[in-house]
Write a protein that holds these residues in place. Sequence first.
Motif, PDB file in Angstrom:
ATOM      1  N   UNK A   1       0.805  -1.220   0.000  1.00  0.00           N
ATOM      2  CA  UNK A   1       0.000   0.000   0.000  1.00  0.00           C
ATOM      3  C   UNK A   1       0.838   1.271   0.000  1.00  0.00           C
ATOM      4  N   UNK A   2       2.156   1.124   0.048  1.00  0.00           N
ATOM      5  CA  UNK A   2       3.032   2.294   0.042  1.00  0.00           C
ATOM      6  C   UNK A   2       3.022   3.072   1.340  1.00  0.00           C
ATOM      7  N   UNK A   3       2.672   2.404   2.432  1.00  0.00           N
ATOM      8  CA  UNK A   3       2.612   3.057   3.738  1.00  0.00           C
ATOM      9  C   UNK A   3       3.941   2.888   4.468  1.00  0.00           C
ATOM     10  N   UNK A   4       4.431   3.953   5.081  1.00  0.00           N
ATOM     11  CA  UNK A   4       5.606   3.835   5.926  1.00  0.00           C
ATOM     12  C   UNK A   4       5.284   2.988   7.147  1.00  0.00           C
ATOM     13  N   UNK A   5       6.326   2.506   7.807  1.00  0.00           N
ATOM     14  CA  UNK A   5       6.128   1.615   8.950  1.00  0.00           C
ATOM     15  C   UNK A   5       6.976   2.069  10.138  1.00  0.00           C
ATOM     16  N   UNK A   6       6.329   2.078  11.293  1.00  0.00           N
ATOM     17  CA  UNK A   6       7.023   2.168  12.577  1.00  0.00           C
ATOM     18  C   UNK A   6       6.850   0.793  13.201  1.00  0.00           C
ATOM     19  N   UNK A   7       7.960   0.153  13.552  1.00  0.00           N
ATOM     20  CA  UNK A   7       7.868  -1.200  14.085  1.00  0.00           C
ATOM     21  C   UNK A   7       8.638  -1.349  15.380  1.00  0.00           C
ATOM     22  N   UNK A   8       7.981  -1.968  16.338  1.00  0.00           N
ATOM     23  CA  UNK A   8       8.629  -2.428  17.558  1.00  0.00           C
ATOM     24  C   UNK A   8       8.466  -3.938  17.551  1.00  0.00           C
TER      25      UNK A   8
END
Length: 145
Positions: free
Chosen positions: A67-74
């Motif tokens: 979807x072309x969405x940035x990601x913040x991941x923990x």
Amino acid sequence: MRSIYVINGPNLNRLGLREPDVYGHDTLADLENFIENVGKQHQCEVLCFQSNEEGQMIDWIHEAGDKGAGIIINPGAYTHYSYAIRDAIASVSVPIIEVHISNVHARESFRHHSVTAAVTKGQIVGLGFKGYELALLALLEGEDL
């Protein structure tokens, strides 16, 4: 409107209960409300996910990438040994920032190494919920991320 996925891994559903001296007394719902509100202030849709299952996290990484969405991941404990999550991160072309509520480098030695950090744009540790906000702002402002 830009979308950002916030993906939290194992045991983050226990925020507020699990080791409050390390993670604080705020809950996962508090974190999600906080980061969603920050997103609204910046005309950004924030989609929050949490799972204790590695495969589900991988599916969300793929979905965000598609979807072309940035990601913040923990990634939680998966940070230290999940080559599957590392490979999922490497497989998408969207910017990803790894966040940890606690300062993992000041904790047990097994927490000092991240197998996922090398395939992200950056890592923020030890700033509590503020780290998520900083990651969101970096994704929104970083044209070359």
